[in-house]
Write a protein that holds these residues in place. Structure first.
Motif, PDB file in Angstrom:
ATOM      1  N   ARG A 248      35.139  33.544  37.962  1.00  0.00           N
ATOM      2  CA  ARG A 248      33.395  33.615  38.620  1.00  0.00           C
ATOM      3  C   ARG A 248      32.115  34.518  37.344  1.00  0.00           C
ATOM      4  O   ARG A 248      30.805  33.317  37.665  1.00  0.00           O
ATOM      5  N   VAL A 368      42.699  31.601  38.560  1.00  0.00           N
ATOM      6  CA  VAL A 368      42.619  31.792  39.634  1.00  0.00           C
ATOM      7  C   VAL A 368      43.654  32.255  40.315  1.00  0.00           C
ATOM      8  O   VAL A 368      44.583  31.204  39.551  1.00  0.00           O
ATOM      9  N   ARG A 369      43.660  33.030  41.552  1.00  0.00           N
ATOM     10  CA  ARG A 369      44.197  33.058  42.667  1.00  0.00           C
ATOM     11  C   ARG A 369      45.327  31.460  43.012  1.00  0.00           C
ATOM     12  O   ARG A 369      46.694  31.515  43.431  1.00  0.00           O
ATOM     13  N   GLU A 373      40.147  29.943  46.322  1.00  0.00           N
ATOM     14  CA  GLU A 373      39.698  30.572  45.227  1.00  0.00           C
ATOM     15  C   GLU A 373      38.735  29.854  44.177  1.00  0.00           C
ATOM     16  O   GLU A 373      37.829  30.328  44.231  1.00  0.00           O
ATOM     17  N   SER A 376      36.205  28.433  46.445  1.00  0.00           N
ATOM     18  CA  SER A 376      35.393  29.367  45.780  1.00  0.00           C
ATOM     19  C   SER A 376      33.962  29.161  45.132  1.00  0.00           C
ATOM     20  O   SER A 376      32.974  28.914  45.106  1.00  0.00           O
TER      21      SER A 376
END
Length: 491
Positions: A248, A368-369, A373, A376
């Protein structure tokens, strides 16, 4: 050059490209240096390059281990090129250029000319560069054309799309590994650091003089960290920060840098009558083109009758000109595309994942799970860079999903190095100025940041002030005063 849009590859080297400048899990520890027994490189055997337009460039091959942790195992040939100093009597030594990308060819840079370097640097140094492992003539990454053609879209609409991308990435890695050979598993910058040191030895240099650009700054910084006492002088131009701690944070900083440069374009148009959009709302004109591209109605200027995707509009049209800060060119393109006849509406063309970038993915952990996510992250980038959706860093994140990382992010520990000169424009769309500030701080007293108060990606030859500072440092080790700044010059 970091994060460039690239063409599809044809059973030749997969160019580890990307235009921008993806990153890691919070709290990753620093990667330990690759353990390796000493290797004594043979002297390079120079000969005229095969290229018919090489204009005096010489080429050679340096044998280096596939895996520096096992230097007694098989080797591969690292392609090297040089142009000798134009004034042999004033020669200082060899200056090694670290190419960007990742995936740029240093050999092509030398063979094709040396516009990046000032006449004084050309006069005083042999300019040497190389194709990093997995690139160009240095055991290039090979992958199936058919499999590359099956690349999924980076517009992941569901968890099923997310899972399918993970599965595709796994298939592609296996295919590329089988076609490329064992080098494929050893493409990270920590390995290239050892290649660079072998090249220094083969050139007969006790200490390295180095100029790294964009992705090449990661190589230079990690060399200074691994071999601080083997550095003579080092210029890091358009600086990557390999300490950014999370996906992020990396994507946010990349988006902010790109949007900042678009804002500079808008300011320029407001102030200069040479802008084809002068007196107009530049943002509104640009958003109109984005909307047409989303609907599939915007014609590709280079492919009559074919729609231009919003991803290509952002990355191949806007970002390319923001790189060079050629704002008049971008404004003219916008006006010309506005005037083009709309194509029949069609489903919005989705952006494909960039070609596999194994070097990049080996250096950056991009967790990135799940799809939630990912959505997002997309939303965060679009809020940060509302004029530049679908930037390539996000596409690279998808391309690296599930990829093991040999050389993950960490803070530099290079405080024993001699003064290292970092150079960055205030408004760089690919390697934002905050990255250069961060890396300079990580170097501690060794880091000296030279600020170019202008725009664009690349700065060392932007006007006489920059050239004098960089030339004096490289040739005579005259380190600029801390906090030195050079004024912007017209593009």
């Amino acid at each position: 050059m970091l994060f460039r849009a690239t063409s599809a590859l044809r059973r030749t080297a997969v160019r580890c490209a990307a235009v921008i400048a993806v990153t890691a899990v919070v709290g990753l520890a620093g990667a330990p240096p690759v353990a390796a027994a000493p290797v004594t490189p043979e002297a390079l055997r120079w000969a005229p390059c095969d290229d018919t337009d090489s204009l005096g460039a010489e080429c050679a091959t340096l044998e280096v281990p596939i895996d520096w942790a096992r230097p007694d195992r098989p080797t591969f040939g690292l392609a090297v090129a040089r142009r000798e100093a134009t004034d042999p009597d004033a020669r200082v030594g060899s200056l090694v250029f670290g190419p960007g990308g990742p995936g740029d060819s240093g050999v092509e840079r030398v063979v094709g000319g040396l516009s990046r370097f000032s006449p004084e640097v050309r006069r005083r140094f042999d300019i040497v560069s190389f194709d990093p492992r997995g690139v160009g003539r240095s055991n290039p990454v090979m992958c199936s054309d058919d499999l590359l053609a099956q690349r999924p879209s980076s517009d992941l609409e569901s968890q099923a799309d997310f899972d399918a991308t993970l599965a595709y990435n796994k298939r592609l890695r296996a295919d590329c590994r089988a076609r490329t050979g064992p080098v494929f598993e050893h493409l990270d910058t920590a390995q290239t650091v050892r290649d660079l040191d072998a090249l220094r030895g083969a050139l007969g240099e006790a200490r390295l003089t180095f100029h790294g650009s964009s992705y090449g700054t990661l190589l230079g910084a990690q060399y200074a960290e691994t071999f601080p006492r083997r550095v003579r002088a080092m210029v890091l131009e358009s600086v990557m920060d390999h300490s950014v701690s999370s996906t992020r944070a990396f994507l946010r900083s990349a988006a902010a840098a790109a949007q900042d440069s678009f804002g500079e374009f808008e300011k320029w148009c407001a102030e200069h009558s040479a802008c084809a959009l002068h007196g107009r709302d530049v943002g509104r004109a640009w958003q109109g083109l984005l909307s047409r591209a989303e609907r599939g109605e915007l014609e590709d200027p280079k492919k009559p009758g074919i729609p231009l995707s919003s991803s290509d509009l952002v990355n191949a049209v806007a970002f390319k000109t923001l790189y060079r800060a050629t704002y008049a060119e971008l404004a003219t393109k916008i006006v010309e595309m506005e005037a083009s006849s709309p194509l029949p509406a069609a489903p919005a063309s989705a952006s494909s994942l960039p070609s596999a970038a194994p070097v990049f993915c080996a250096d950056w952990h991009l967790p990135v799970r799940d799809h939630q996510e990912y959505v997002s992250l997309v939303g965060m980038m679009n809020r940060t860079a509302p004029d530049l959706p679908r930037l390539l860093p996000l596409q690279m994140t998808a391309a690296c999903l599930g990829t093991p990382t040999a050389n993950p992010q960490h803070r530099l520990e290079a405080r024993e190095a001699p003064p290292v000169l970092l150079s960055n424009a205030l408004h760089d769309p690919a390697t934002g100025y905050p990255w250069a500030v961060s890396v300079a701080r990580q170097f501690g007293r060794s880091g000296v940041l030279l600020t170019y108060e202008g725009q664009g990606h690349g700065s060392v030859t932007r006007g006489p002030c920059m050239e004098r500072a960089v030339d004096g440092y490289l040739t005579d080790l005259d380190v600029p005063v801390r906090g030195s700044r050079c004024p912007a010059v017209p593009s």
